[in-house]
Design a protein around this motif. Structure first.
Motif, short mmCIF file in Angstrom:
data_model
loop_
_atom_site.label_atom_id
_atom_site.label_comp_id
_atom_site.label_asym_id
_atom_site.label_seq_id
_atom_site.Cartn_x
_atom_site.Cartn_y
_atom_site.Cartn_z
N VAL A 65 0.83 -1.22 0.00
CA VAL A 65 0.00 0.00 0.00
C VAL A 65 0.86 1.26 0.00
O VAL A 65 0.35 2.36 -0.23
N ARG A 66 2.16 1.10 0.22
CA ARG A 66 3.07 2.25 0.18
C ARG A 66 3.84 2.32 -1.14
O ARG A 66 4.75 3.15 -1.30
N SER A 67 3.43 1.50 -2.10
CA SER A 67 4.11 1.48 -3.40
C SER A 67 3.94 2.81 -4.12
O SER A 67 2.96 3.53 -3.93
N ARG A 106 -1.03 0.10 -5.12
CA ARG A 106 -1.70 0.55 -3.90
C ARG A 106 -3.17 0.17 -3.91
O ARG A 106 -3.71 -0.35 -2.93
N LEU A 157 -3.74 7.83 1.98
CA LEU A 157 -4.41 6.90 1.07
C LEU A 157 -5.87 7.29 0.86
O LEU A 157 -6.40 7.22 -0.25
N ASP A 169 -5.79 10.04 -1.56
CA ASP A 169 -4.85 9.83 -2.67
C ASP A 169 -5.34 10.53 -3.93
O ASP A 169 -6.53 10.55 -4.24
N VAL A 229 -7.19 4.48 -6.27
CA VAL A 229 -6.57 4.23 -4.96
C VAL A 229 -7.48 4.74 -3.85
O VAL A 229 -7.73 4.04 -2.86
#
Length: 226
Positions: free
Chosen positions: A81-83, A89, A112, A115, A120
């Motif tokens: 999820v931090r990509s 994500r 997020l 985002d 996302v």
């Protein structure tokens, strides 16, 4: 030695099939992997999810991941999820919502939920309302209402559904949003309230009616009036 070699060959073929140019082959590969879970496939499944262009294949990849033990999938998904890649994500968040493990909640950050990529954000909204701990729904609603008015109709519908799923704890945040200076935010808030009161109302109709109310200077109640 022979058994190990055969198993290795089978694994290589499955990995190759996940990257095949034919979506039907990739779909069958994901189905086969999910039918016989193996921890060695967790990383390849997640990596493929980040780049897979076909919705139905991505859905099967998610299913295959949910077939594996959470102890194998959760740490990898939380990193994903931090990509920097938006689809990575989005798919990781989607899969976390299907896994349903409450330990994923801290990873669903404000960054997020807000985002810049609509897919996302939508995945984050869906995951958040499923995983939010008791007592934190109102705080989540405060973040979600900051996104009212963004994106196209599908994105707005996703946000409305997320807010409605939170139940009564989102009422005060939504009421304040219905009085916001931005007419797009007000209309989206009013349409959400209309949809909450009457789930059978089509979102498109609710939104157009809300825009009309806002254009005529109304706000707050969500009632159209003549």
């Amino acid at each position: 030695m022979t058994v190990t070699g055969q198993h290795g060959t089978s694994e290589v073929r499955a990995l190759q099939a996940l990257r095949d140019e034919r979506s039907s082959v990739r779909l069958r590969a994901a189905l086969a992997i999910g039918s016989t879970p193996d921890p060695r496939f967790v990383d390849p499944l997640i990596e493929r999810s980040a780049v897979e262009p076909e919705f139905f294949v991505r859905d099967m990849l998610t299913w295959a991941l949910t077939r594996h033990p959470v102890s194998d999938t959760l740490p990898r998904l939380l990193r994903e999820v931090r990509s920097e890649r938006p689809q990575a994500r989005s798919q990781a968040l989607h899969t976390l919502s299907k896994v349903g493990d409450p330990r994923a909640w801290p990873a669903i950050t404000r960054a997020l939920l807000t985002d810049a990529d609509d897919e996302v954000a939508r995945s984050a909204w869906r995951a958040a309302v499923l995983l939010v701990p008791e007592g934190e729904g109102a705080a989540l609603a405060e973040v979600l209402v900051t996104q009212l008015g963004r994106g196209g109709r599908e994105t707005q519908l996703s946000l409305s559904r997320a807010l409605i799923a939170l139940g009564d704890v989102m009422a005060s945040a939504l009421d304040r949003a219905s009085k916001a200076p931005d007419p797009g935010v007000r209309a989206h808030a009013l349409a959400t309230e209309r949809l909450r009161r009457d789930p059978d109302t089509g979102f498109a109709f609710a939104l157009e009616e809300a825009k009309r109310v806002v254009a005529l200077g109304g706000a707050g109640s969500g009632e159209g009036g003549s």
